[in-house]
Design a protein around this motif. Structure first.
Motif, PDB file in Angstrom:
ATOM      1  N   ALA A 184     -25.190 131.286 -66.146  1.00 35.03           N
ATOM      2  CA  ALA A 184     -24.103 130.702 -66.921  1.00 35.03           C
ATOM      3  C   ALA A 184     -22.758 131.154 -66.377  1.00 35.03           C
ATOM      4  N   ALA A 185     -22.676 132.382 -65.835  1.00 36.52           N
ATOM      5  CA  ALA A 185     -21.407 132.886 -65.307  1.00 36.52           C
ATOM      6  C   ALA A 185     -21.635 134.094 -64.415  1.00 36.52           C
ATOM      7  N   VAL A 186     -20.715 134.284 -63.470  1.00 33.27           N
ATOM      8  CA  VAL A 186     -20.649 135.511 -62.674  1.00 33.27           C
ATOM      9  C   VAL A 186     -19.440 136.298 -63.157  1.00 33.27           C
ATOM     10  N   ASP A 187     -19.669 137.518 -63.648  1.00 31.25           N
ATOM     11  CA  ASP A 187     -18.599 138.322 -64.221  1.00 31.25           C
ATOM     12  C   ASP A 187     -17.832 139.093 -63.144  1.00 31.25           C
ATOM     13  N   GLU A 188     -16.923 139.985 -63.596  1.00 28.97           N
ATOM     14  CA  GLU A 188     -15.994 140.643 -62.680  1.00 28.97           C
ATOM     15  C   GLU A 188     -16.649 141.741 -61.849  1.00 28.97           C
TER      16      GLU A 188
END
Length: 212
Positions: A184-188
């Motif tokens: 769903a997402a790649v974080d920092e």
């Protein structure tokens, strides 16, 4: 290895609510379920099918159905259990196995403590479920676990990933075309405690509460 990051406003909205520390467990569980169903649409894009004759109210024709052997869905315990219903809702004929893997918080080494899977996965398409890809160790071990048993196609479905973990998985798995990662997402980043930032906290605790 192929990586697909979902780009959809509904995914982004639901993930934002998941991240909120004030989101209660019942709502968190529901949102994980909904998110996984959305991700499962992409994860199953290459599920194998065979032609299947059918009769409509108008005529006879040929459709398709999911091929045998049926896909195998494997949640990584315990947090992966919260993703199971969302996946099997889209693929109700799939079989379900379970894999228990735990990271030592001090050494970061992975220990496999439960395995309810067929010994022979030859020709099987496997879908691994784990909410978070942090250091990458758990996912690498799980993917290798499936490949060593003969799985011909492995897709991992995760809600969020850290860049450091993605790098580890890419380095360890290499350019295998039969391994795919849907996110769903790649974080920092990872922090000094190997937690994903901004992340969403401990997914297992937020799904099921804290068990001492």
């Amino acid at each position: 290895m192929r990586i697909h990051v979902a780009d959809h406003p509904l995914v982004s909205h639901k993930l934002a609510v998941l991240r909120n520390k004030d989101t209660a467990s019942p709502t968190f569980r529901q949102l994980v379920d909904e998110l996984v169903t959305l991700l499962a649409y992409e994860a199953t894009r290459e599920v194998r099918t065979v032609e299947h004759p059918i009769s409509t109210p108008v005529t006879n024709t040929v459709g398709v159905k999911i091929a045998d052997p049926q896909p195998l869905v494997v949640p990584i315990l315990r947090a992966g259990l919260g993703m199971l219903d969302g996946m099997t809702r889209l693929v109700p004929t799939a079989e379900v196995g379970f894999l228990g893997m735990q990271r030592n918080e001090e050494t970061l080494e992975i220990h496999t403590y439960a395995n309810r899977l067929p010994d022979d996965l030859t020709g099987r398409q496997v879908f691994l479920l784990d909410p978070m890809l942090a250091t990458g160790g758990t996912l690498v071990d799980a993917i290798n676990f499936m490949i060593e048993r003969g799985a011909s196609d492995v897709t991992a479905v995760c809600l969020i990933a850290a860049p450091e973990g993605l790098k580890v998985v890419e380095e360890k798995i290499g350019d295998r075309a039969d391994v795919k990662l849907v996110l769903a997402a790649v974080d920092e980043r990872l922090n000094e405690n190997a937690y994903i930032v901004p992340g969403l906290g401990d997914a297992g605790d937020r799904l099921y509460g804290i068990v001492d």
